[in-house]
Structure formats: structure tokens, C-alpha cells
Scaffold this motif. Sequence first.
Motif, PDB file in Angstrom:
ATOM      1  N   THR A  29     152.340 102.810  55.332  1.00 52.52           N
ATOM      2  CA  THR A  29     151.758 102.348  53.941  1.00 52.52           C
ATOM      3  C   THR A  29     150.517 103.027  53.522  1.00 52.52           C
ATOM      4  O   THR A  29     149.669 102.909  54.426  1.00 52.52           O
ATOM      5  CB  THR A  29     151.855 100.860  53.775  1.00 52.52           C
ATOM      6  N   TYR A  31     147.564 103.036  50.887  1.00 54.01           N
ATOM      7  CA  TYR A  31     146.810 101.916  49.844  1.00 54.01           C
ATOM      8  C   TYR A  31     145.989 102.910  49.153  1.00 54.01           C
ATOM      9  O   TYR A  31     144.863 103.461  49.624  1.00 54.01           O
ATOM     10  CB  TYR A  31     146.071 100.808  50.498  1.00 54.01           C
ATOM     11  N   GLY A 122     157.955 102.887  47.583  1.00 50.16           N
ATOM     12  CA  GLY A 122     157.317 101.709  48.141  1.00 50.16           C
ATOM     13  C   GLY A 122     156.281 102.225  49.382  1.00 50.16           C
ATOM     14  O   GLY A 122     155.330 101.517  49.802  1.00 50.16           O
ATOM     15  N   ARG A 125     151.045 102.395  47.575  1.00 52.05           N
ATOM     16  CA  ARG A 125     150.783 101.116  46.802  1.00 52.05           C
ATOM     17  C   ARG A 125     149.425 101.595  45.983  1.00 52.05           C
ATOM     18  O   ARG A 125     148.277 101.767  46.301  1.00 52.05           O
ATOM     19  CB  ARG A 125     150.569 100.029  47.628  1.00 52.05           C
ATOM     20  N   SER A 127     146.826 101.198  42.703  1.00 51.44           N
ATOM     21  CA  SER A 127     145.885  99.580  42.227  1.00 51.44           C
ATOM     22  C   SER A 127     145.919  98.802  43.270  1.00 51.44           C
ATOM     23  O   SER A 127     145.879  97.914  43.068  1.00 51.44           O
ATOM     24  CB  SER A 127     146.734  99.330  41.090  1.00 51.44           C
ATOM     25  N   SER A 128     145.671  99.515  44.473  1.00 45.90           N
ATOM     26  CA  SER A 128     145.311  98.706  45.664  1.00 45.90           C
ATOM     27  C   SER A 128     144.248  98.919  46.262  1.00 45.90           C
ATOM     28  O   SER A 128     144.238  99.730  47.625  1.00 45.90           O
ATOM     29  CB  SER A 128     146.731  98.872  46.683  1.00 45.90           C
ATOM     30  N   GLU A 145     144.790  89.968  48.823  1.00 45.40           N
ATOM     31  CA  GLU A 145     146.018  89.972  49.965  1.00 45.40           C
ATOM     32  C   GLU A 145     145.330  90.758  51.192  1.00 45.40           C
ATOM     33  O   GLU A 145     144.183  91.581  50.943  1.00 45.40           O
ATOM     34  CB  GLU A 145     147.240  91.369  49.426  1.00 45.40           C
TER      35      GLU A 145
END
Length: 394
Positions: A29, A31, A122, A125, A127-128, A145
Motif C-alpha cells: 500500500t 500512502y 486501492g 491511498r 490524501s493520506s 488511523e
Amino acid sequence: MDGSVAIVGAGIGGLTLALSLHARGVPVTVYERAAELREVGAAVALSANGLRPIDELGLLGELEAVATQPTELIHRGWRTHDRVTAFPVGLDGSYRERFGAPYLGIHRAEFQRVLSGACPPGMIRLSSEVVSADRDGTLTLASGETVTASVVVGADGVHSGLRSLVDPAAAPAYTGTSGFRGIVPVSSLPSLPDPGAIQFWMGPDAHLLHYAIGPDGGDVNFLAVLEGPAQWAAGPGPAEAEPGTLARAFAGWAPAVREMVEAVPQSAHWPLYTLPPLSRWTAGRVVLLGDAAHTMLPHHGQGANQSIEDAVVLADLLAASDDHVRAFALYERIRRYRTRQVQRSSLVTSELLHLPDGPRSAARDEKLAGLDPWLAWIHGTDPRAQTRPAVVTA
Ligand SMILES: Cc1cc2nc3c(=O)[nH]c(=O)nc-3n(C[C@H](O)[C@H](O)[C@H](O)COP(=O)(O)OP(=O)(O)OC[C@H]3O[C@@H](n4cnc5c(N)ncnc54)[C@H](O)[C@@H]3O)c2cc1C
């Protein structure tokens, strides 16, 4: 490898790593603090050492469709349109033939679009923003988070926050120079000789580099570099410069140069940094990549290309081993020396490009004419030579 990888930063390095890991079945992922992937007014030159790995990811054709290959590499002095040196690039196909991939000028946003478009939904991400992290693989986002991963990659650029986990004392150093970027339609540059070439105009305390971008080479992207006052380093950049700064700095230069900088009256400027060598690149579950590990001057056009090299080497090593400590150690051993060499060479080049007229600039010009313009040790090296799956036994 066991577990997942969290990448902080969807820049060129982070995205290339994500794609390379995904291709090898590693869950990943990315970020990214920005709400969208774009960098206004900026392009990037990609050389064969960066584009061969991109070809291995199956994305070179898509890039070529929206990029321009320079006809030649040309150096000129600051006052006239006379050529100091000229070497063919796309003109006779010799660059691609020699290095197995083209040399391309491309809008940065287009490059990021191609890379991010190849990522499954997905995976990135937006705006993280990551606001804190620890060496055990836990990240906290601005939303509150918390996520944990087996490996955390700091691909968060020159002003990396993750870097302090690895080497708390490290900080990028202002080089005393600043870059001004602009994009100008070729149609607005009637004096420009060889608009399809990548060209350096070299003069006292400044230089200007430009190359064509876009699918039809209809725009010219320039980077004008000035010896900058210390206060330009105040912020991370880019920042607005006073209108007319470039026109004043390049008054007296060749008509083509003046035309180009005057077409962009108020260019944003980027203070240019170099990162002194880090004491290490990894700590616990955290590893650095790209500008976070080795910010360098852009004079060899290598910051992004070296980030790509980092990414494919790290992906090979992580995918091949369940032992991240061993993978990190090999990654650091392979990448540290290479990036340090390119970083050093870029620093030396900065001074050479800014010599006043005189015996030193004359000697430089003579040397340039006899040099291999492509620094084969940069463009011709296979970054994955030691890490391709066939080579590594984890
Ligand atoms: C003027 C100029 C011209 C250049 N020209 C060239 C060139 O022609 N060729 C070349 O190869 N290189 C060039 N470079 C260098 C190149 O731009 C960089 O080396 C390259 O972009 C580094 O990639 P990266 O992935 O390490 O970092 P970046 O591309 O800077 O990406 C970092 C990403 O991390 C994100 N981020 C940062 N902090 C956080 C956080 N806390 N949480 C979430 N996301 C975060 C940022 O928003 C960003 O998207 C140039 C540089 C400059 C300044």
C-alpha cells in the motif's frame, strides 16, 4: 516475503517500488499526502538506466507515446548560438542501440499517471499524510488511523520525515544554487536553434538546460539554475521568485535563452539540495529510497532515475527473502556506493557549468568534446545485475 509493505510517498520511487513488488505478488500500500498526483510546471528527463526497468514492468511503450526523444545532446556557450559539442541521441538511434532503451523528456504528471494507472485500485491511498512512524513498522496517518506493516519504505522525498528514524542527525544541505522551471511552446521560441535537442547553455554563475516534451515535442521544458542567495533556501520549495528574476539574470545571454526565460516571467524556484551521506539507510523495519536516501543535484538528470534503480533492486531483494534484515543489508550495500558516485559527479558538474569565460571554461569545452557524453557508467549500468531472481538465492 512474509507480510505487507507500506510505502510512504507516491513519487517516482514509491510508485516504481509498488509496481515492482505487486508484480512479484507482495502485498503493498502506498500512502501519499497529496490529494492528486501532479507537479505543475515540471518535466523529467529519463535515461536508459531508468527506462530499462520501466520496460521490464511493461510500461515503456505507454511512456513513449506521451514523451519526446531528444534529437541530439548539445552544449553551447552563453553568448552565442555556436555549438561547443553535439552528440546524436534520437537522430541516428545510436543512444537506444547502445543502451537498450531510449532517452525521454516527459511531463512529470504524465509519468506519474502512467505509473499510478498501472497500480490496482486501492493500492495508492491519496490524501493520506503519514504524521508519525516507528521502527517497528507502525504508521499514524493525519486522520488518526494507525497501520502496521512488515516493512515501511520512506520514499518521501528530499524533506523526508521517515529519514529521522534512520539517521536523526541527517539533513539536506542547500547547494547555494536554485532551479527555475518553465514550459514554453516551441512556437514562442523563433530564435531557438535545434528545438528538438537536449541543450545546455553554460555561462558565468548560471546555466540553462532544456529539452522538448509531449508526444510531438511541441513544448520545451527548461531548468535555469542560478547561484542563489542563502535566503532562497529558507523553505522546502518551490516558492515564487520576484517577477523578472530570470530576465535580469540572463540579460546579455543568447537570444534563444532570453526568449525562453522571458516567456515565463514569474517562474517558481526550487532551492537545490544535496544530502550528505547518511550513517545508514535502514533501521528496524524502516528503509529509505530515492531522494529520502540520496538527494542529489539534477545536473546529470539522475535523481528520478536513481530512485527507479533503488526501487527495482529493493523489490527484487524483498520479494526473494523472508528476512527483511538481510534484504535491507544487501540493498544498502548495492545502492549506497552507486548513488554516492552519481551524487558526487553531479556536484562537480554544477561548478563546471557555471565557469566564467577564461582558461578554465576553454579547458572544460575542450574536455567536453572528447568525453563520452553519456557517462556509460551511469546510463549503461544494469541496476538489477546482482538482484534479478535468477541471481539471488535467498
Ligand atoms: C529542478 C529539478 C529538476 C529535476 N530534473 C530531473 C530530471 O530531469 N531527471 C531526473 O532523473 N531527476 C530530476 N530531478 C530529481 C527528481 O525530481 C527526484 O530525484 C525524484 O523526484 C525523487 O523521487 P522520490 O520518489 O524519491 O521523491 P518525490 O518524487 O519527491 O516523491 C515524494 C513523495 O512523498 C510524498 N510525501 C512526502 N512526505 C509525506 C508524508 N509524510 N506522508 C505521505 N506522503 C508524503 C510527497 O507528496 C511526494 O509525492 C530534478 C529535481 C529538481 C529539483
